[in-house]
Write an enzyme that holds these catalytic residues in place. Structure first.
Site, PDB file in Angstrom:
ATOM      1  N   ILE A   1       0.826  -1.204   0.000  1.00 10.87           N
ATOM      2  CA  ILE A   1       0.000   0.000   0.000  1.00 10.87           C
ATOM      3  C   ILE A   1       0.863   1.258   0.000  1.00 10.87           C
ATOM      4  O   ILE A   1       0.582   2.220  -0.723  1.00 10.87           O
ATOM      5  CB  ILE A   1      -0.944  -0.014   1.220  1.00 10.87           C
ATOM      6  CG1 ILE A   1      -2.012  -1.109   1.049  1.00 10.87           C
ATOM      7  CG2 ILE A   1      -1.601   1.347   1.411  1.00 10.87           C
ATOM      8  CD1 ILE A   1      -2.874  -1.328   2.280  1.00 10.87           C
TER       9      ILE A   1
ATOM     10  N   ALA B   1       3.462   2.949   7.605  1.00 13.20           N
ATOM     11  CA  ALA B   1       4.355   1.907   8.121  1.00 13.20           C
ATOM     12  C   ALA B   1       3.673   1.104   9.220  1.00 13.20           C
ATOM     13  O   ALA B   1       3.020   1.662  10.100  1.00 13.20           O
ATOM     14  CB  ALA B   1       5.640   2.535   8.655  1.00 13.20           C
TER      15      ALA B   1
ATOM     16  N   TYR C   1      -2.594  -6.480  17.189  1.00 16.65           N
ATOM     17  CA  TYR C   1      -2.641  -5.677  15.958  1.00 16.65           C
ATOM     18  C   TYR C   1      -3.890  -4.804  15.934  1.00 16.65           C
ATOM     19  O   TYR C   1      -3.826  -3.596  15.638  1.00 16.65           O
ATOM     20  CB  TYR C   1      -2.620  -6.604  14.747  1.00 16.65           C
ATOM     21  CG  TYR C   1      -2.753  -5.904  13.413  1.00 16.65           C
ATOM     22  CD1 TYR C   1      -1.659  -5.282  12.826  1.00 16.65           C
ATOM     23  CD2 TYR C   1      -3.968  -5.865  12.748  1.00 16.65           C
ATOM     24  CE1 TYR C   1      -1.766  -4.642  11.602  1.00 16.65           C
ATOM     25  CE2 TYR C   1      -4.091  -5.226  11.521  1.00 16.65           C
ATOM     26  CZ  TYR C   1      -2.997  -4.619  10.956  1.00 16.65           C
ATOM     27  OH  TYR C   1      -3.121  -3.983   9.738  1.00 16.65           O
TER      28      TYR C   1
ATOM     29  N   GLY D   1      -9.660  -2.462   3.786  1.00 20.76           N
ATOM     30  CA  GLY D   1     -10.276  -3.768   3.956  1.00 20.76           C
ATOM     31  C   GLY D   1      -9.321  -4.862   3.529  1.00 20.76           C
ATOM     32  O   GLY D   1      -8.145  -4.844   3.872  1.00 20.76           O
TER      33      GLY D   1
ATOM     34  N   ILE E   1      -6.940  -6.128   1.296  1.00 23.21           N
ATOM     35  CA  ILE E   1      -6.109  -5.589   0.226  1.00 23.21           C
ATOM     36  C   ILE E   1      -5.042  -6.603  -0.164  1.00 23.21           C
ATOM     37  O   ILE E   1      -4.328  -7.132   0.694  1.00 23.21           O
ATOM     38  CB  ILE E   1      -5.435  -4.265   0.648  1.00 23.21           C
ATOM     39  CG1 ILE E   1      -6.477  -3.274   1.181  1.00 23.21           C
ATOM     40  CG2 ILE E   1      -4.682  -3.669  -0.537  1.00 23.21           C
ATOM     41  CD1 ILE E   1      -7.547  -2.876   0.195  1.00 23.21           C
TER      42      ILE E   1
END
Length: 237
Positions: free
Chosen positions: A15, A76, A140, A171, A173
């Site tokens: 991304i 990041a 996470y 979502g 990806i």
């Protein structure tokens, strides 16, 4: 836009790379903060975003060599898969430090330049898992939920200074990180099964996130701040 300097963290792949490429295409001068080299036409700085001195030094160098940064994309991050009762304090701290503290450190380093310019655009890449939860990823999920909260707080504090702060929770990806998780059997039935339950019937692409980011950093988005802009094919509403 051609006079603006943008920093994209984690811009060497996935991304972040797509976002860096899009902002270069939009005419911004882009600096990528990533321990790994990037293939995009941008200045590269080997930065660990969880290291305050590295972040501060790199931002200062960008300001001196490229110009004051007024666009910041905090992308990041690291993921993690582990049953909650097996998560160690080191596991927890690692994800919080990179995903949340790293975002905070970059914002602290860049916002003074935005205040001086009277203009700023911050886009924080969070995660749709922070909206709906995700088993086996509580550390996470918590770190990314913190990013959403930080976004809302900064939007209120710095809106009067001409700075907008928004977050995109991607979502499903299709990135190298996603495929690595699938290869390890960490995505349950896998990518194809997720596509079958996504309303638009496809996985997202890094470019989908880059397109939304491009809009949020533009002048046309000046009345949008503190918002959670879901880009997820309808998986979360």
């Amino acid at each position: 836009m051609s006079e603006r300097v943008a920093i994209v963290t984690g811009g060497a792949s996935g991304i972040g790379l797509a976002i860096a490429e899009r902002l270069v295409k939009d005419g911004l001068t882009v600096a990528v903060f990533d321990p790994n080299e990037t293939s995009v036409g941008a200045a590269h700085y080997a930065v660990d975003v969880s290291n305050k001195s590295q972040v501060d030094d790199a931002v200062a160098t960008v300001a001196d060599t490229l110009g004051p940064p007024t666009v910041l994309v905090n992308n990041a991050g690291v993921d993690g898969f582990k049953p909650f009762l097996q998560i160690t304090l080191d596991d927890w701290n690692r994800l919080l430090t990179v995903n949340l503290t790293g975002t905070m450190l970059c914002c602290q380093a860049v916002i003074p330049h935005m205040i001086e310019a009277g203009f700023g655009r911050i886009v924080n890449i969070s995660s749709s898992s922070a909206q709906g939860g995700q088993q086996m990823m509580s550390h996470y999920v918590s770190s990314k939920a913190g990013v959403i909260g930080l976004t809302k707080a900064l939007a209120l504090e710095f809106g009067p200074k001409g700075i907008t702060v928004n977050t995109i929770p991607p979502g499903f990806i299709d990135t190298p990180m996603l495929r690595a998780a699938e290869a390890k059997g960490l995505l349950g039935p896998g990518v194809d099964a997720a596509i079958a339950t996504t309303p638009v019937r496809r996985a997202g692409l890094p470019e989908d996130i880059a397109n939304a980011t491009s809009f949020l950093v533009a002048d046309e988005a000046s009345y949008i701040t503190g918002q959670v802009i879901g880009v997820n094919g309808g998986r979360n509403t």
